[in-house]
Write a protein that holds these residues in place. Sequence first.
Motif, short mmCIF file in Angstrom:
data_model
loop_
_atom_site.label_atom_id
_atom_site.label_comp_id
_atom_site.label_asym_id
_atom_site.label_seq_id
_atom_site.Cartn_x
_atom_site.Cartn_y
_atom_site.Cartn_z
N LEU A 22 0.81 -1.19 -0.02
CA LEU A 22 -0.18 0.01 -0.02
C LEU A 22 0.91 1.27 -0.10
O LEU A 22 0.53 2.25 -0.79
N LYS A 23 1.98 1.16 0.89
CA LYS A 23 2.90 2.48 0.76
C LYS A 23 3.61 2.35 -0.61
O LYS A 23 3.70 3.59 -0.96
N GLY A 28 4.28 5.40 -5.38
CA GLY A 28 4.48 5.31 -6.78
C GLY A 28 3.53 6.46 -7.36
O GLY A 28 3.87 7.20 -8.51
N TYR A 29 2.12 6.45 -7.02
CA TYR A 29 1.38 7.40 -7.56
C TYR A 29 1.50 8.92 -7.39
O TYR A 29 1.80 9.71 -8.36
N TYR A 30 1.94 9.16 -5.91
CA TYR A 30 2.16 10.81 -5.70
C TYR A 30 3.63 11.35 -6.24
O TYR A 30 3.84 12.24 -6.59
N ASN A 36 6.78 17.35 -8.38
CA ASN A 36 7.20 18.75 -7.88
C ASN A 36 6.19 19.56 -7.34
O ASN A 36 6.36 20.86 -7.52
N LYS A 37 5.30 18.97 -6.79
CA LYS A 37 4.12 19.62 -6.21
C LYS A 37 4.07 19.24 -4.81
O LYS A 37 4.24 18.32 -4.37
N ASP A 38 3.50 20.17 -3.82
CA ASP A 38 3.11 20.01 -2.59
C ASP A 38 1.72 19.19 -2.45
O ASP A 38 0.83 19.71 -3.36
N TYR A 39 1.51 18.20 -1.78
CA TYR A 39 0.08 17.67 -1.60
C TYR A 39 -0.01 17.26 -0.24
O TYR A 39 0.92 17.04 0.59
N LEU A 44 -4.56 7.32 5.03
CA LEU A 44 -4.10 5.63 4.77
C LEU A 44 -2.76 5.63 4.18
O LEU A 44 -1.79 4.80 4.86
N TYR A 45 -2.44 6.90 3.74
CA TYR A 45 -0.97 6.48 3.32
C TYR A 45 0.01 6.94 4.32
O TYR A 45 1.11 6.54 4.60
N THR A 46 -0.38 8.05 5.19
CA THR A 46 0.36 8.36 6.47
C THR A 46 0.59 7.29 7.51
O THR A 46 1.71 6.93 7.84
N ILE A 47 -0.52 6.50 7.51
CA ILE A 47 -0.57 5.36 8.54
C ILE A 47 0.31 4.25 7.85
O ILE A 47 1.07 3.66 8.69
N SER A 48 0.18 4.00 6.63
CA SER A 48 1.23 2.93 6.00
C SER A 48 2.65 3.34 6.27
O SER A 48 3.41 2.51 6.23
N GLU A 49 2.86 4.62 5.68
CA GLU A 49 4.30 5.14 5.97
C GLU A 49 4.76 5.11 7.48
O GLU A 49 6.02 4.86 7.24
#
Length: 190
Positions: A22-23, A28-30, A36-39, A44-49
């Motif tokens: 998942l991470k 890969g997606y982001y 080169n952008k802030d997002y 779910l990304y933060t938890i898996s990271e």
Amino acid sequence: MKRKLQLSGIFMILLLVFTIGLKGTFDGYYGFYYENKDYKKPLLYTISEDIAQSKPVNIFTSYTGFDTGYGFYAPNVASDFVMSFELKDQNGNILEQKNLPYFKNKESRVRYTTVFNMFLDKISDKNKYDKKYYQYLDIIIRQIAAHVMKENPLASSVTTKLYLYNYTAIADFKKGKTSENLILIDEFKY
């Protein structure tokens, strides 16, 4: 008791594989669309990271190879192909040489390079597929060449060469031989 312990161990490993996958998907997606952008990272990304970067999980994944991603273990990892284009004017003078057509966005470049997987069939046993399939592969190359030629209005012909990239062997690399080696597979004039 022993069976429950085994099942919980299997469940923990499967959960860990899912979390790392998942991470990796989020990375890969982001990394591709927001390079080169802030997002703002989804929860779910933060938890898996956070789980993947915790010290015990990080040590375990590093030593077992789980952090390399599933693609590392995938069968039939494709060879690299290179397609070169030489555009000439009416007098036969070379206008330009390039390896990639012009693309407006990243997705187009990714889709273009995935076409190369089909060209592995050009170097396989010629009796493996129907003759029409090989003609189909040639049509794809000709269509790409026609697209490249449209990019330069002064061009009256294009020569397209399909190469298989031959990586330097590890033993040769250690000896300092780092030059690339391209094996010509096919050539088309349009």
